[in-house]
Design a protein around this motif. Sequence first.
Motif, PDB file in Angstrom:
ATOM      1  N   CYS A 109      12.757 -10.051 -30.628  1.00  0.00           N
ATOM      2  CA  CYS A 109      14.025 -10.754 -30.408  1.00  0.00           C
ATOM      3  C   CYS A 109      15.125  -9.720 -30.196  1.00  0.00           C
ATOM      4  CB  CYS A 109      14.373 -11.651 -31.594  1.00  0.00           C
ATOM      5  SG  CYS A 109      15.981 -12.454 -31.387  1.00  0.00           S
TER       6      CYS A 109
ATOM      7  N   CYS B 101      18.326 -10.936 -33.177  1.00  0.00           N
ATOM      8  CA  CYS B 101      18.231 -10.839 -34.638  1.00  0.00           C
ATOM      9  C   CYS B 101      18.103  -9.380 -35.096  1.00  0.00           C
ATOM     10  CB  CYS B 101      17.045 -11.651 -35.137  1.00  0.00           C
ATOM     11  SG  CYS B 101      17.306 -13.410 -34.926  1.00  0.00           S
TER      12      CYS B 101
ATOM     13  N   CYS C 212      11.802 -15.789 -35.074  1.00  0.00           N
ATOM     14  CA  CYS C 212      12.893 -15.002 -35.648  1.00  0.00           C
ATOM     15  C   CYS C 212      13.816 -15.930 -36.445  1.00  0.00           C
ATOM     16  CB  CYS C 212      13.632 -14.253 -34.551  1.00  0.00           C
ATOM     17  SG  CYS C 212      14.481 -15.332 -33.392  1.00  0.00           S
ATOM     18  N   HIS C 213      15.005 -15.424 -36.809  1.00  0.00           N
ATOM     19  CA  HIS C 213      15.863 -16.200 -37.702  1.00  0.00           C
ATOM     20  C   HIS C 213      16.564 -17.369 -37.030  1.00  0.00           C
ATOM     21  CE1 HIS C 213      14.825 -13.105 -40.329  1.00  0.00           C
ATOM     22  NE2 HIS C 213      15.751 -12.216 -39.995  1.00  0.00           N
ATOM     23  N   ASP C 214      16.467 -17.502 -35.733  1.00  0.00           N
ATOM     24  CA  ASP C 214      17.221 -18.541 -35.031  1.00  0.00           C
ATOM     25  C   ASP C 214      16.283 -19.268 -34.062  1.00  0.00           C
ATOM     26  OD1 ASP C 214      18.827 -19.966 -33.218  1.00  0.00           O
ATOM     27  OD2 ASP C 214      20.507 -18.565 -33.480  1.00  0.00           O
TER      28      ASP C 214
ATOM     29  N   HIS D 109      16.523 -18.889 -30.244  1.00  0.00           N
ATOM     30  CA  HIS D 109      16.218 -17.603 -29.587  1.00  0.00           C
ATOM     31  C   HIS D 109      14.845 -17.648 -28.928  1.00  0.00           C
ATOM     32  CE1 HIS D 109      19.103 -15.166 -32.394  1.00  0.00           C
ATOM     33  NE2 HIS D 109      19.748 -15.926 -31.517  1.00  0.00           N
TER      34      HIS D 109
END
Length: 807
Positions: A748, A751, A769-771, A774
């Motif tokens: 990513c 992130c 990933c954190h989102d 994305h």
Amino acid sequence: MEVVGAVASIVTLTKLVLDGVKLAKTLYKAPDDLAALQDQLECFNVMLAEIEKCHNHDWPGLVSTTLGRARLTIEQIHQLVELKLLKTNGSTSRARRRAWARHKSKIHSLRDALRECRENLTTALSASSSSLSHRAEARLSFITQGIDLSRQSANTITKSLSEIQQSLEATRGAIQVQSQTVNDILRSVSSAAGLHRGRGNNEHMLAYPTFGGFLRPLVQVTETHGNCQHAAAELASFTGSRNHWPRSTEISRLDCATDISIRLNPASSFELSDQFFPELYTVLDGPLNVRLHAYSAYEEHSTELARTNCYGVFLLKAQRQWQRLTISVQISRNSRFWDYTKLSRSKPNYVTNSYHLPRSLQVQAAELLMEVQGLVDDAHLSFTVSENTHGHPSVTWSQEKTAPRHNPVGFANDEVLSLLDDLGCQRAFENEIMQVAMLQAPECFATSVNGHLLHEYKISGLAGECSLYTIQLLHCLSGFQHIAKLAAVILDSKGRQLKGFLREIPARGWLFGIIAKSLADGQPVPWSRREKWAKQIVEAVSHIHSKGFVVGTLGELSGTPIAVDNEDRALLWKFRNKAWANRRFPGHLPPEYWQQTGQGTDGTLCEIRDELVDVTPRCDIFQLGMALWLIASKRLPLNGWHLFQNVDSQSTTSFYEHANIIALPPLSDEVPQYYKDIIAACRSVTPTTRPTARRLLQMFPSNITPTTRELQSPFSITSPEKLISNFPQVAIYCDICRAEKMETIFHCDSCLCGDFDICARCFEEGAHCHDSTHFLVEMTTKHGVLLAVNNYHSCVKDEGRREIMHL
Ligand SMILES: [Zn+2]
Ligand SMILES: [Zn+2]
């Protein structure tokens, strides 16, 4: 084996395999890999046809041996395709994905093996032809056929390709009619190819031949330090014919550096002609054939309607001319690239491994940049991405080029040049050096200079390595055996810009890489050898401090601070007089810096602050404690996170908070007490109680020399592939499970400041990933370097699948 019969049988087999591969290509959604295999098979077939045409019954033994090996490889491909890939026909796409994941690397290695056979075959064939002009003609006809082939595989005919073909054919005609010299022919071929190279909008259409691995320089046996006289003498004899070295005084200075490099095969008079660029003849899919490499990226600003990203790039502007540029790219919200170009807002401080720009945009941006006349280094250019009526992206100028934003070296250019002048460094000019392999994308190369192989570092201006400082240190401390040797600084062809520098190539690679590999193989490096390295490192630190310099990199958990040379000596490799206080690199600065870096007295992070701080010798000693601990511990050192995880909880969310440990975990009983005392002393909280390196050196027993049995046998490098394998990609690990050294990763750009990676296994299990908005770009190892494949993956959707986008 009788050659003619063998060729015929292989031709039949290859056709059979090609059918299978084509079928598998439609069945499996992996067109790139299978297309590459198909290309190799087709190239091979053309080569066989060439042999058949010759009606020569007097081939040397090497030809039939290589043919035998090729046959074996093609049979293996046949079995793999028929039994493993096509057998799953009719089963679910999930089963096919699994089958693909299992066999992908095998496909890659067979494809490479086939290419190697073709290259060997070409070498054997060209060696067997007697007349030079006959050889030139055969090569030219391979080139022509190669262009034919790439034209077919790309399914499009471009005007420039047929122009090249015409010019090549005209050249061939000319050979037959006149007795032109071989050098003249080669000059016209390489300039024609150089002119048109890269015009096509598809990488497979680049107008240079797929044949000609035979022209690629082969790395031969290492010359040891003792043999430098001999090497230099030989070098002088063959540089006589090389007249494009413009500054004769520099040549003799570079010749003095031969004892620290690896000799390349002097090859034939073709390769020595002044217009010859071997890199034009290398294989298609390597990282060195990509024109634009981004080394950093961040989001400059964004509005409701558009976003502007800023990229630091190296552009291969012409043969042997790399330019360092900054490009701003504006993308509007309704563009199809909007979702795939999300970047982190924080400016990167170090070179990352990613491509960042989707492949099709990258190709277009490169084309646009190629057309700019008088482009200077460090220029800043602006583009806009828009879509035409058919939905195809187009990259256009939004503003003509502007003045360089900042000088990335941190000094005005004339100051840099006068510093280099004061130092009296050896100089190499960009047009005289050739990158043989990319060791670390995109700034480290194995580079050939006048037939010698060296390690090249391209200066990007990011704080990854304080380049001028390193040059100064290496130059001033040259001659000390445990510090890497500077070979030359690299200037542009006019001598006006500092572009990079060349160090000796550490024949055995990175020290932590050797230790990691030995642990992975279940045969840890014996203690006596590690102890020897440890002492050599402390010796080097002591020497550096005595001359008023600092190391600054010994606390790098995932970097490459120490190399090992041909004689198994540890070399300090990487230097920095400023450290980056950043939460992405926790744990490396001693307590006296914590307040400056926004951390509380207990090491926890109070606020995020990015700041450059000066490295002191006391800081070096604290970090030396970490390096010595890593050498003695039995844990894989490439990923220092293990260290913190084992000390604190297994939680992955809180490791930043616990990252600033001082005392390191206990070492095994194998490690002697004196060594543990050294580490404890280095890690002292109070800077003034940390001993100097000279005192530390006195704590080592005086008689530590490993027996010859414990040392590895003399080392020789036999091929570029072997050499590259000594420089594994470092600093890449899965941000979910902490696995390291992965063939394929999903990355990513946004992130964790654009440095978020997950491994194939976590990806298969649905990790993201954190989102969830994305997209992850797929990256895979090609020629030893991690490069992006143009596949973008969404998170796992409700129906249990990911969206995949090819850009
Ligand atoms: Zn993982
Ligand atoms: Zn993300």
